[in-house]
Scaffold this active site. Structure first.
Site, PDB file in Angstrom:
ATOM      1  N   GLU A 139     -30.546 -37.556 -85.969  1.00 26.97           N
ATOM      2  CA  GLU A 139     -30.699 -36.113 -85.696  1.00 26.97           C
ATOM      3  C   GLU A 139     -29.341 -35.439 -85.760  1.00 26.97           C
ATOM      4  O   GLU A 139     -28.399 -35.855 -85.098  1.00 26.97           O
ATOM      5  CB  GLU A 139     -31.322 -35.904 -84.304  1.00 26.97           C
ATOM      6  CG  GLU A 139     -31.445 -34.440 -83.913  1.00 26.97           C
ATOM      7  CD  GLU A 139     -32.078 -34.222 -82.529  1.00 26.97           C
ATOM      8  OE1 GLU A 139     -32.914 -35.039 -82.100  1.00 26.97           O
ATOM      9  OE2 GLU A 139     -31.705 -33.224 -81.876  1.00 26.97           O
TER      10      GLU A 139
ATOM     11  N   GLU B  67     -34.166 -21.046 -78.996  1.00 34.73           N
ATOM     12  CA  GLU B  67     -33.112 -21.708 -78.222  1.00 34.73           C
ATOM     13  C   GLU B  67     -31.997 -22.093 -79.192  1.00 34.73           C
ATOM     14  O   GLU B  67     -32.237 -22.740 -80.203  1.00 34.73           O
ATOM     15  CB  GLU B  67     -33.682 -22.950 -77.513  1.00 34.73           C
ATOM     16  CG  GLU B  67     -32.638 -23.672 -76.688  1.00 34.73           C
ATOM     17  CD  GLU B  67     -33.214 -24.401 -75.472  1.00 34.73           C
ATOM     18  OE1 GLU B  67     -34.398 -24.192 -75.137  1.00 34.73           O
ATOM     19  OE2 GLU B  67     -32.461 -25.186 -74.859  1.00 34.73           O
ATOM     20  N   ARG B  68     -30.790 -21.653 -78.883  1.00 35.54           N
ATOM     21  CA  ARG B  68     -29.627 -21.882 -79.758  1.00 35.54           C
ATOM     22  C   ARG B  68     -29.859 -21.288 -81.150  1.00 35.54           C
ATOM     23  O   ARG B  68     -29.493 -21.882 -82.161  1.00 35.54           O
ATOM     24  CB  ARG B  68     -29.296 -23.370 -79.882  1.00 35.54           C
ATOM     25  CG  ARG B  68     -29.265 -24.129 -78.581  1.00 35.54           C
ATOM     26  CD  ARG B  68     -28.328 -23.514 -77.590  1.00 35.54           C
ATOM     27  NE  ARG B  68     -28.408 -24.183 -76.284  1.00 35.54           N
ATOM     28  CZ  ARG B  68     -27.781 -23.732 -75.215  1.00 35.54           C
ATOM     29  NH1 ARG B  68     -27.060 -22.631 -75.258  1.00 35.54           N
ATOM     30  NH2 ARG B  68     -27.873 -24.359 -74.070  1.00 35.54           N
TER      31      ARG B  68
ATOM     32  N   GLU C  66     -24.473 -24.618 -82.690  1.00 42.90           N
ATOM     33  CA  GLU C  66     -24.335 -24.369 -81.253  1.00 42.90           C
ATOM     34  C   GLU C  66     -22.897 -24.516 -80.755  1.00 42.90           C
ATOM     35  O   GLU C  66     -22.372 -23.640 -80.088  1.00 42.90           O
ATOM     36  CB  GLU C  66     -25.261 -25.327 -80.488  1.00 42.90           C
ATOM     37  CG  GLU C  66     -25.127 -25.204 -78.979  1.00 42.90           C
ATOM     38  CD  GLU C  66     -26.091 -26.106 -78.225  1.00 42.90           C
ATOM     39  OE1 GLU C  66     -26.884 -26.810 -78.872  1.00 42.90           O
ATOM     40  OE2 GLU C  66     -26.044 -26.095 -76.982  1.00 42.90           O
TER      41      GLU C  66
ATOM     42  N   LYS D 159     -29.469 -38.498 -81.787  1.00 43.34           N
ATOM     43  CA  LYS D 159     -28.423 -37.550 -82.203  1.00 43.34           C
ATOM     44  C   LYS D 159     -27.250 -38.313 -82.795  1.00 43.34           C
ATOM     45  O   LYS D 159     -26.954 -39.432 -82.372  1.00 43.34           O
ATOM     46  CB  LYS D 159     -27.938 -36.717 -81.005  1.00 43.34           C
ATOM     47  CG  LYS D 159     -28.939 -35.649 -80.568  1.00 43.34           C
ATOM     48  CD  LYS D 159     -28.338 -34.658 -79.565  1.00 43.34           C
ATOM     49  CE  LYS D 159     -29.404 -33.655 -79.132  1.00 43.34           C
ATOM     50  NZ  LYS D 159     -28.925 -32.615 -78.208  1.00 43.34           N
TER      51      LYS D 159
ATOM     52  N   TRP E 145     -16.668 -29.963 -60.962  1.00 47.68           N
ATOM     53  CA  TRP E 145     -15.351 -30.253 -60.393  1.00 47.68           C
ATOM     54  C   TRP E 145     -14.213 -30.103 -61.397  1.00 47.68           C
ATOM     55  O   TRP E 145     -13.064 -30.358 -61.077  1.00 47.68           O
ATOM     56  CB  TRP E 145     -15.367 -31.673 -59.810  1.00 47.68           C
ATOM     57  CG  TRP E 145     -16.519 -31.849 -58.864  1.00 47.68           C
ATOM     58  CD1 TRP E 145     -16.556 -31.485 -57.552  1.00 47.68           C
ATOM     59  CD2 TRP E 145     -17.815 -32.359 -59.187  1.00 47.68           C
ATOM     60  NE1 TRP E 145     -17.792 -31.746 -57.023  1.00 47.68           N
ATOM     61  CE2 TRP E 145     -18.592 -32.292 -57.993  1.00 47.68           C
ATOM     62  CE3 TRP E 145     -18.409 -32.867 -60.327  1.00 47.68           C
ATOM     63  CZ2 TRP E 145     -19.920 -32.705 -57.928  1.00 47.68           C
ATOM     64  CZ3 TRP E 145     -19.732 -33.290 -60.273  1.00 47.68           C
ATOM     65  CH2 TRP E 145     -20.472 -33.212 -59.088  1.00 47.68           C
TER      66      TRP E 145
ATOM     67  N   GLU F 231     -12.101 -27.425 -85.929  1.00 45.87           N
ATOM     68  CA  GLU F 231     -11.641 -28.476 -85.012  1.00 45.87           C
ATOM     69  C   GLU F 231     -10.208 -28.189 -84.548  1.00 45.87           C
ATOM     70  O   GLU F 231      -9.876 -28.389 -83.375  1.00 45.87           O
ATOM     71  CB  GLU F 231     -11.710 -29.827 -85.729  1.00 45.87           C
ATOM     72  CG  GLU F 231     -11.397 -31.007 -84.832  1.00 45.87           C
ATOM     73  CD  GLU F 231     -11.599 -32.339 -85.547  1.00 45.87           C
ATOM     74  OE1 GLU F 231     -11.525 -32.365 -86.803  1.00 45.87           O
ATOM     75  OE2 GLU F 231     -11.818 -33.344 -84.857  1.00 45.87           O
TER      76      GLU F 231
ATOM     77  N   GLU G 254     -32.999 -33.162 -69.237  1.00 48.40           N
ATOM     78  CA  GLU G 254     -32.753 -31.743 -68.941  1.00 48.40           C
ATOM     79  C   GLU G 254     -33.989 -31.079 -68.338  1.00 48.40           C
ATOM     80  O   GLU G 254     -34.409 -30.009 -68.756  1.00 48.40           O
ATOM     81  CB  GLU G 254     -32.302 -31.014 -70.218  1.00 48.40           C
ATOM     82  CG  GLU G 254     -30.988 -31.565 -70.762  1.00 48.40           C
ATOM     83  CD  GLU G 254     -30.458 -30.818 -71.993  1.00 48.40           C
ATOM     84  OE1 GLU G 254     -31.255 -30.189 -72.700  1.00 48.40           O
ATOM     85  OE2 GLU G 254     -29.237 -30.873 -72.208  1.00 48.40           O
TER      86      GLU G 254
ATOM     87  N   ASP H 277     -23.412 -34.560 -77.451  1.00 48.72           N
ATOM     88  CA  ASP H 277     -24.287 -33.455 -77.809  1.00 48.72           C
ATOM     89  C   ASP H 277     -23.667 -32.556 -78.875  1.00 48.72           C
ATOM     90  O   ASP H 277     -23.171 -31.476 -78.558  1.00 48.72           O
ATOM     91  CB  ASP H 277     -24.583 -32.639 -76.544  1.00 48.72           C
ATOM     92  CG  ASP H 277     -25.692 -31.638 -76.763  1.00 48.72           C
ATOM     93  OD1 ASP H 277     -26.305 -31.668 -77.843  1.00 48.72           O
ATOM     94  OD2 ASP H 277     -25.950 -30.825 -75.851  1.00 48.72           O
TER      95      ASP H 277
ATOM     96  N   ARG I 251     -37.416 -38.534 -78.750  1.00 47.61           N
ATOM     97  CA  ARG I 251     -35.975 -38.294 -78.784  1.00 47.61           C
ATOM     98  C   ARG I 251     -35.214 -39.187 -77.809  1.00 47.61           C
ATOM     99  O   ARG I 251     -35.683 -39.461 -76.711  1.00 47.61           O
ATOM    100  CB  ARG I 251     -35.675 -36.815 -78.482  1.00 47.61           C
ATOM    101  CG  ARG I 251     -36.194 -35.909 -79.581  1.00 47.61           C
ATOM    102  CD  ARG I 251     -35.962 -34.468 -79.256  1.00 47.61           C
ATOM    103  NE  ARG I 251     -34.654 -33.990 -79.665  1.00 47.61           N
ATOM    104  CZ  ARG I 251     -33.841 -33.298 -78.880  1.00 47.61           C
ATOM    105  NH1 ARG I 251     -34.160 -33.042 -77.623  1.00 47.61           N
ATOM    106  NH2 ARG I 251     -32.701 -32.852 -79.338  1.00 47.61           N
TER     107      ARG I 251
HETATM  108  O1  GCW Z   1     -27.457 -29.269 -77.029  1.00 45.82           O
HETATM  109  C1  GCW Z   1     -28.405 -29.192 -76.044  1.00 45.82           C
HETATM  110  C2  GCW Z   1     -28.748 -27.754 -76.033  1.00 45.82           C
HETATM  111  C3  GCW Z   1     -30.115 -27.488 -75.472  1.00 45.82           C
HETATM  112  C4  GCW Z   1     -31.105 -28.361 -76.232  1.00 45.82           C
HETATM  113  C5  GCW Z   1     -30.731 -29.812 -76.013  1.00 45.82           C
HETATM  114  C6  GCW Z   1     -31.616 -30.780 -76.767  1.00 45.82           C
HETATM  115  C7  GCW Z   1     -33.345 -27.872 -76.883  1.00 45.82           C
HETATM  116  O2  GCW Z   1     -27.768 -27.053 -75.332  1.00 45.82           O
HETATM  117  O3  GCW Z   1     -30.383 -26.133 -75.652  1.00 45.82           O
HETATM  118  O4  GCW Z   1     -32.431 -28.114 -75.859  1.00 45.82           O
HETATM  119  O5  GCW Z   1     -29.436 -30.024 -76.488  1.00 45.82           O
HETATM  120  O6  GCW Z   1     -31.196 -31.263 -77.803  1.00 45.82           O
HETATM  121  O7  GCW Z   1     -32.706 -31.059 -76.315  1.00 45.82           O
END
Ligand code: GCW
Length: 698
Positions: free
Chosen positions: A407, A180-181, A413, A380, A561, A531, A306, A385, A339
Site C-alpha cells: 500500500e 479524509e486526507r 498527506e 503500507k 511529551w 525531503e 485508530e 505512516d 490492512r
Molecule cells: O495516515 C493515517 C491518516 C489517517 C488514515 C490512516 C489509515 C484513513 O492520517 O487519516 O485513516 O492513516 O491509513 O488508516
C-alpha cells in the site's frame, strides 16, 4: 466540470503515425464475448475513435470505423475499388481466442500484443492490438495511442503482461462528500449521503483503465455513520450501476466495511467473529450483497486501529476476523483485503522501548500462514505512516505463507498535500526494488507481491487515491503525474520513474522540448527537494498534528511529551537497533545488520535507526547539524529553481494551467521557507551550534 487530464489527445502528431488512425477495424464478435468483455471491447474502439478524432481533426462519422467478425473480408470489400491505393493503413483490434495454439501467454488477464500486419499483396498495413480478453484489448489500445503520442511511432511490443494481478485504488471518500486526507475538493462518488454515478464517473473509469488500474475501493477505510449502510438496500441499486460501469473498463468495485456492522446495522449485541449469530449475520449479508451487486470484488477492512472496531475486543486475532469474512465471501469469488496498519496510538513514548514502528510486524508475523487464500494482507510501504522517507516494512520478506499487497499513498498527506510538487514514483520504485533477502533470488518486494517468491495468489499493489471533484482531478496539476504513475508502475514494475514522467508530460502538455526538459527536471527532483526542507534523515513527522501540513518539530500527535524524535541539546534520533527498540531485528539478517550499524545504515535513514550527536560526521563528511542547516537552505533554493524553470513555460502552456501551477509553486516556496526557518531555529536553539556558513537562522 472536469478536464481530460492525460486523455486529451491534443496536439500535432507525426503524419506517418496519424495515417493509421484513418481506419479502425475490429473482429468484434458479439457471440463469443461475455457482456463485460464486450463492453470493454466497445470502449477500446471508442477510445481509438476519440484519439482518431483528435489526431485527424475529423468528426466521428467522417472516417472508417468498421466492426465485423469477418474483418479481413470487410477490409478488402472496403478497399475493393481503391486497389491503386497500396498499403492502406489502419488499426485492427484483434480478438485471439484463448485456446488458439501458441497464444498461451495472451491468456493472462490484461495481456496484449501490439503487432504490425502487412498482407502479402502489400495492400494493407495494419497495426493490430491482439488480446484474448476485454482488459487486454483495452490496455493494448491505450498502449497504442500512448506510443503514437509519446514516441511518434508505433512499435511491436511482443506480449505485454501486467506485472501485478491487483492494481487498486483506495479512496478515503466519506458518504457526506468529504474526503479524509483529500486535497482536490470533494468526493465525486458521494454527496450528501447519495451515490453519484454520472459522466464524470465514466470518465474517471476511462482514466484509470488507461493506466491499467483494475480495482477501486470507493469509500474510506474508516467506515462510520452512513457508510456502514453501503451494504444495505438503501444503496444497492446505485452500487450495482457503478459496478457495471466500472466493469466495462475492466475495473472491479470494492468497498470498505465496518467490522461492527452486525451491531450497527444488524442490531446484534456484539461482533465477535467466532460468535454464531455474528457469522450467520455475515453469511446472510454476503448473500444479499452479491445477489444485488454480483460484480463486487470484495471488501477492504481496517480493524483494531485508530479507534476502529475489530476482533481484539473479543480476544480474537486478526486471522479470526479476516477468515470469518473470507469464508462467507468465498462462494461469490470475493476477496477480503485486511490492512496491517494496526498500532496502539496510546503508547507512552517516554518509555524508550516503545516503538510504533514495530507494531505491524508484532501483530501480523505470528499469524503468517493462518489466513485463508482469499485474504490479502495490505501493508503500507513503511512501518510508520507514509512519511517522506521510511524504510520498507519488514513484513515484506517476513511473511512467507500469506497473500500480500503493497500500500502506498498517492494522496500527499505528508508530502505537501498537493500544494507542493512531490513526484512519488521514485519512492514507490524503491519500495518495489527493495531486496528483502528472504530468499537467494526473487526476494524483492515486487517479486513477493507478484506471487513469484512464495507462490502467493491474489497479490498486488494499492494506492490511496489523490483525486477529488476539482476540475483538474488532483488539485495540483502536477500531482496527476502521481496518479498516472501509480497506474503505470503497478502495471509494469520495470518502467523507470523517468520513463513514466516523460510519458505523462507528453500525454498531458504541449509536446515541445522545453516543456519536457523543464517539467521533467521539476518532477524528478521534487521528492528530494521536499525531503531537504522538511524532516531530516528519516526521522519523520515534525508536521502540525492532525492536519499534517507545515512544520512543527514536536508535532507528533501521539506523543504529548515531545519526545518522539528524542532531540535534546546533544543529538537526535531513535535507537531502533537491537540495543534500542529492537525494530531493526525484524528484518532478515543482511538488512538487520545493515541498519544496526551506523557505518552501513544509509544516511537518509540514519535518524530513523540511530541516535546521532549533532557533532557526529555523516558519510558526506559533514556534521549532522551542518547537514540539517545545509539541506534546509538548499531545499528552498531548489524550489526557487523550480519556479525559474517553470516560468520559462509561460506562453507555451495554456494560460490557466500556467497560472494554476505557478500559484501552487509560489505557495510551496513560502511554505518551504517556513519549514527551513522553523526546523533550523529549533536545532540551533537545541544545540547552540552556529552555522559554519554564518547564514542567518531565524
Ligand atoms: O495516515 C493515517 C491518516 C489517517 C488514515 C490512516 C489509515 C484513513 O492520517 O487519516 O485513516 O492513516 O491509513 O488508516
Amino acid at each position: 466540470m472536469y478536464f481530460k487530464a492525460w486523455l486529451n489527445y491534443d496536439g500535432e502528431l507525426n503524419e506517418n503515425v496519424r495515417d493509421y488512425f484513418q481506419a479502425v477495424f475490429s473482429n468484434y464478435e458479439s457471440n463469443v464475448f461475455s457482456k463485460v468483455n464486450r463492453q470493454m471491447y466497445l470502449h477500446a474502439m471508442e477510445e481509438v475513435k476519440a484519439a482518431a478524432n483528435s489526431f485527424l481533426g475529423k468528426k466521428p462519422d467522417e472516417y472508417d470505423f468498421i466492426m465485423n467478425e469477418e474483418n479481413f473480408t470487410v477490409i478488402e470489400e472496403k478497399y475493393e475499388n481503391t486497389e491503386e491505393q497500396k498499403w492502406k493503413r489502419g488499426i485492427l483490434l484483434y480478438y485471439v481466442p484463448e485456446n488458439q495454439d501458441n497464444e498461451e501467454s495472451l491468456s493472462t488477464d490484461g495481456a496484449y500484443e501490439i503487432k504490425q500486419y502487412l498482407d502479402e499483396e502489400k495492400r494493407f498495413d495494419l497495426w493490430t492490438v491482439r488480446a484474448s480478453g476485454g482488459r487486454g484489448i483495452l490496455y493494448g489500445t491505450y498502449a497504442l495511442i500512448r506510443q503514437a503520442i509519446c514516441d511518434g511511432k508505433l512499435t511491436d511490443t511482443g506480449v505485454v503482461k501486467p506485472s501485478l494481478a491487483l492494481r487498486m485504488l483506495n479512496h478515503w471518500d466519506n458518504l457526506d462528500g468529504s474526503i479524509e486526507r483529500g486535497y482536490s475538493g470533494n468526493s465525486f462518488f458521494f454527496s450528501k449521503n447519495q451515490i453519484l454515478v454520472d459522466e464524470r464517473t465514466a470518465f474517471y473509469a476511462r482514466l484509470l483503465a488507461s493506466v491499467g488500474i483494475n480495482g477501486v475501493v470507493i469509500n474510506n477505510v474508516n467506515v462510520k455513520d452512513m457508510a456502514t449502510r453501503l451494504i444495505s438496500p438503501l444503496y444497492y441499486a446505485k452500487l450495482r450501476e457503478m459496478s457495471e460501469l466500472f466493469a466495462g473498463y475492466g475495473i472491479q468495485l470494492f468497498m470498505s466495511l465496518n467490522f461492527a456492522a452486525p451491531m450497527e446495522l444488524g442490531g446484534l449485541s456484539g461482533c465477535d467473529p467466532l460468535a454464531e449469530d455474528v457469522v450467520r449475520w455475515w453469511k446472510e449479508k454476503m448473500q444479499e450483497v452479491y445477489r444485488e451487486i454480483p460484480n463486487l470484488g470484495g471488501f477492504l477492512v481496517k480493524a483494531d486501529s485508530e479507534g476502529r472496531p475489530g476482533p481484539f475486543t473479543y480476544g480474537r486475532t486478526h486471522a479470526d476476523g479476516a477468515n470469518m469474512l473470507a469464508k462467507e465471501i468465498a462462494p461469490y469469488g470475493g476477496l477480503i483485503i485486511w490492512r496491517c496498519f494496526v498500532y496502539n496510538c496510546k503508547q507512552d513514548w517516554r518509555d524508550k522501548k516503545t516503538d510504533r514502528a514495530r507494531a505491524g510486524y508484532d501483530n501480523f508475523m505470528p499469524l503468517d500462514g493462518k489466513f485463508l487464500d482469499n485474504v490479502i494482507l495490505q501493508i503500507k510501504n513503511g512501518p510508520m505512516d507514509f512519511q517522506v522517507r521510511e524504510p520498507i516494512s519488514p513484513l515484506f520478506g517476513g511473511l512467507r505463507s500469506t497473500n500480500q499487497m503493497l500500500e502506498v499513498q498517492i494522496a500527499q498527506e505528508y508530502t505537501g498535500q498537493q500544494r507542493h510538487v512531490c513526484y512519488l514514483v521514485p519512492m514507490w520504485k524503491e519500495a518495489l526494488d527493495f531486496h528483502t533477502y528472504c530468499k537467494e533470488s526473487d526476494d524483492r518486494v515486487q517479486d513477493i507481491i507478484k506471487g513469484k517468491t512464495f507462490g502467493g495468489r491474489n497479490c498486488g499493489m494499492a494506492g490511496v487515491a489523490n483525486t477529488g471533484d476539482d476540475p483538474n482531478w488532483t488539485g495540483h496539476d502536477l500531482a496527476a503525474a502521481n496518479l498516472y504513475g501509480f497506474g503505470r508502475l503497478s502495471f509494469d514494475n520495470n518502467l523507470s520513474s523517468e520513463e513514466i514522467a516523460r510519458e505523462w508530460i507528453s500525454m498531458t502538455f504541449p509536446r515541445t522540448p522545453i516543456v519536457m526538459s523543464n517539467l521533467l527536471y521539476i518532477l524528478m527532483n521534487s521528492w528530494s527537494t521536499y525531503e531537504h526542507y522538511t524532516s531530516p534523515l528519516g526521522i519523520g513527522w515534525m508536521v502540525n498534528p492532525s492536519y499534517h501540513y507545515g512544520p512543527n518539530v514536536d508535532g507528533y500527535e501521539y506523543d504529548r511529551w515531545g519526545t518522539y524524535h528524542r532531540a535534546d541539546c546533544k543529538g537526535i534520533g531513535i535507537d531502533r537497533t537491537s540495543k534500542g527498540t529492537g525494530y531493526s531485528t525484524q528484518y532478515q539478517k543482511q538488512n538487520a545488520m545493515m541498519y544496526e550499524d551506523v557505518a552501513t545504515c544509509p544516511d537518509e535513514l540514519l535518524l530513523f535507526f540511530h541516535r546521532i550527536l549533532y557533532t557526529d560526521r555523516l558519510k558526506s563528511g559533514k556534521t549532522l547539524i551542518q547537514h540539517i542547516y545545509d539541506t534546509h537552505f538548499e531545499g528552498v533554493e531548489e524550489v526557487k529553481e523550480f519556479i525559474r524553470l517553470f516560468c520559462q513555460l509561460e506562453g507555451v502552456l495554456s494560460e490557466d494551467v500556467f497560472q494554476r501551477i505557478l500559484n501552487r509553486l509560489t505557495e510551496q516556496l513560502s511554505s518551504a521557507e517556513e519549514w527551513r526557518d522553523v526546523v533550523n531555529t529549533y536545532f540551533y536553539r537545541k544545540s547552540g551550534i552556529e552555522d559554519e556558513k554564518s547564514r542567518e537562522i531565524y
